[in-house]
Scaffold this motif. Structure first.
Motif, mmCIF file in Angstrom:
data_model
loop_
_atom_site.group_PDB
_atom_site.id
_atom_site.type_symbol
_atom_site.label_atom_id
_atom_site.label_comp_id
_atom_site.label_asym_id
_atom_site.label_seq_id
_atom_site.Cartn_x
_atom_site.Cartn_y
_atom_site.Cartn_z
ATOM 1 N N GLU A 192 0.847 -1.188 0.000
ATOM 2 C CA GLU A 192 0.000 0.000 0.000
ATOM 3 C C GLU A 192 0.883 1.239 0.000
ATOM 4 O O GLU A 192 0.430 2.336 0.330
ATOM 5 C CB GLU A 192 -0.889 0.007 1.247
ATOM 6 C CG GLU A 192 -1.746 -1.234 1.409
ATOM 7 C CD GLU A 192 -3.206 -0.896 1.706
ATOM 8 O OE1 GLU A 192 -3.459 0.230 2.153
ATOM 9 O OE2 GLU A 192 -4.065 -1.756 1.462
ATOM 10 N N ASN A 209 -0.304 5.232 0.478
ATOM 11 C CA ASN A 209 0.084 5.972 1.684
ATOM 12 C C ASN A 209 0.772 7.290 1.346
ATOM 13 O O ASN A 209 0.579 8.287 2.038
ATOM 14 C CB ASN A 209 0.975 5.104 2.578
ATOM 15 C CG ASN A 209 0.184 3.966 3.213
ATOM 16 O OD1 ASN A 209 -1.044 4.084 3.385
ATOM 17 N ND2 ASN A 209 0.849 2.871 3.529
ATOM 18 N N TYR A 262 -7.605 4.914 -2.742
ATOM 19 C CA TYR A 262 -7.715 3.477 -2.497
ATOM 20 C C TYR A 262 -6.652 2.717 -3.285
ATOM 21 O O TYR A 262 -6.449 2.957 -4.470
ATOM 22 C CB TYR A 262 -9.102 2.959 -2.886
ATOM 23 C CG TYR A 262 -9.257 1.477 -2.623
ATOM 24 C CD1 TYR A 262 -9.350 1.003 -1.315
ATOM 25 C CD2 TYR A 262 -9.272 0.556 -3.669
ATOM 26 C CE1 TYR A 262 -9.470 -0.365 -1.062
ATOM 27 C CE2 TYR A 262 -9.397 -0.809 -3.421
ATOM 28 C CZ TYR A 262 -9.496 -1.258 -2.116
ATOM 29 O OH TYR A 262 -9.605 -2.603 -1.868
ATOM 30 N N GLN A 263 -5.985 1.790 -2.613
ATOM 31 C CA GLN A 263 -4.960 0.962 -3.248
ATOM 32 C C GLN A 263 -5.555 -0.372 -3.688
ATOM 33 O O GLN A 263 -6.117 -1.104 -2.873
ATOM 34 C CB GLN A 263 -3.810 0.693 -2.259
ATOM 35 C CG GLN A 263 -2.737 -0.247 -2.761
ATOM 36 C CD GLN A 263 -1.646 0.432 -3.577
ATOM 37 O OE1 GLN A 263 -1.120 1.473 -3.184
ATOM 38 N NE2 GLN A 263 -1.312 -0.139 -4.732
ATOM 39 N N GLN A 311 -4.444 -3.983 -4.753
ATOM 40 C CA GLN A 311 -3.302 -4.895 -4.860
ATOM 41 C C GLN A 311 -3.723 -6.018 -5.792
ATOM 42 O O GLN A 311 -4.612 -6.802 -5.459
ATOM 43 C CB GLN A 311 -2.909 -5.436 -3.487
ATOM 44 C CG GLN A 311 -2.388 -4.338 -2.560
ATOM 45 C CD GLN A 311 -1.747 -4.882 -1.296
ATOM 46 O OE1 GLN A 311 -0.882 -5.742 -1.356
ATOM 47 N NE2 GLN A 311 -2.192 -4.385 -0.153
#
Ligand code: MG
Ligand code: ZN
Length: 218
Positions: free
Chosen positions: A75, A79, A89-90, A92
C-alpha cells in the motif's frame, strides 16, 4: 511459436468483457460529471511522485481529486498519495500486471469519488498490457522519464499511440543523463502525431501547473 486459436479466443473474450465494463463505468462517470484520468508508464517513471505534486495544485484551483492506485503488492503508493488528503484506495492486484475495469468498479466502493471533480487512476507500472484495458477513462496520460531512453515510444507503440498526453518526467535530470529531447519528441510524434507533450519535474515543479490546467480544461 504461434499461439493456439483457443488462447486467442479466450483473450479476445476477456478484452470484450472489459470493454463492456469500461463503457458502463464511463456512463456512470459522465452522469456524475467526473473527469477520469488513467496514468500509465513503466515502473519507476515517477507516477506517484508526480501525483503528490499535481493533486495539491489541482486543489489550489478548487478541484477535488480522488485516486485509485494499482500495484501488485503493498500500500506504499496509496500511503504517499494520502498525504495530499485525496480520497485514495490501493488495489493490490496480487500478480496481475494491469488494472481492469471490474477492479475499478470494486474500488469505487472504497473512495469518495462522487464528491470529486477528477478521479485519477494510477495504473500498474507496465507499458505493455495496460494499453489494451480501457478503464472507462476520458484521458490517458503516459509518463516517460528522461532516464528511460528516447526510443521507448518506438518499442511500446500501442501504449504511446493510445495515450492523449505524454509527460516527459524527471526533466530536471535531463542534462545529467544526456537525454536527447529532440529525438524523444520526434519518436513520440512518429507514433502519435496528436499527442500533447508536457515536460515535468516533481522535484522542481516544472510543468505541474501546465498539467493541472490541461486536466481542468479538458
Ligand atoms: Mg507508483
Ligand atoms: Zn497485464
Amino acid at each position: 511459436m504461434t499461439k493456439s486459436p483457443k488462447i486467442i479466443q479466450i483473450r479476445k473474450n476477456i478484452l470484450e468483457d472489459n470493454d463492456i465494463n469500461a463503457q458502463k463505468l464511463r456512463d456512470k462517470f459522465k452522469k456524475h460529471k467526473i473527469l477520469v484520468v488513467n496514468i500509465v508508464s513503466s515502473p519507476g517513471s515517477g507516477k506517484t511522485e508526480l501525483l503528490t505534486k499535481l493533486i495539491p495544485e489541482l486543489n489550489k484551483q478548487g478541484i477535488k481529486v480522488s485516486v485509485i492506485v494499482g500495484d501488485l503488492k503493498t500500500e506504499n503508493d496509496a500511503n504517499r498519495i494520502k498525504k495530499t488528503r485525496a480520497s485514495t484506495y490501493q488495489i493490490q492486484t496480487d500478480g496481475n500486471c494491469h488494472l481492469e475495469a471490474h477492479m475499478i468498479e470494486n474500488a469505487l466502493k472504497n473512495i469518495d469519488w462522487k464528491n470529486s471533480d477528477i478521479l485519477i487512476i494510477e495504473n500498474v507500472g507496465n507499458l505493455v498490457c495496460p494499453a489494451n484495458y480501457d478503464l472507462g477513462e476520458n484521458l490517458r496520460i503516459v509518463l516517460m522519464s528522461v532516464t528511460e531512453g528516447e526510443d521507448k515510444p518506438l518499442k511500446y507503440p500501442t501504449m504511446f499511440n493510445s495515450a492523449d498526453v505524454c509527460v516527459i518526467s524527471k526533466i530536471d535530470l535531463a542534462e545529467a543523463v544526456e537525454f536527447n529531447k529532440k529525438l524523444a519528441i520526434t519518436n513520440l510524434k512518429k507514433i502519435n502525431p496528436d499527442l500533447k507533450i508536457i515536460e515535468a519535474s516533481a522535484k522542481t515543479l516544472t510543468g505541474i501547473k501546465t498539467l493541472a490546467e490541461t486536466l481542468i480544461k479538458y
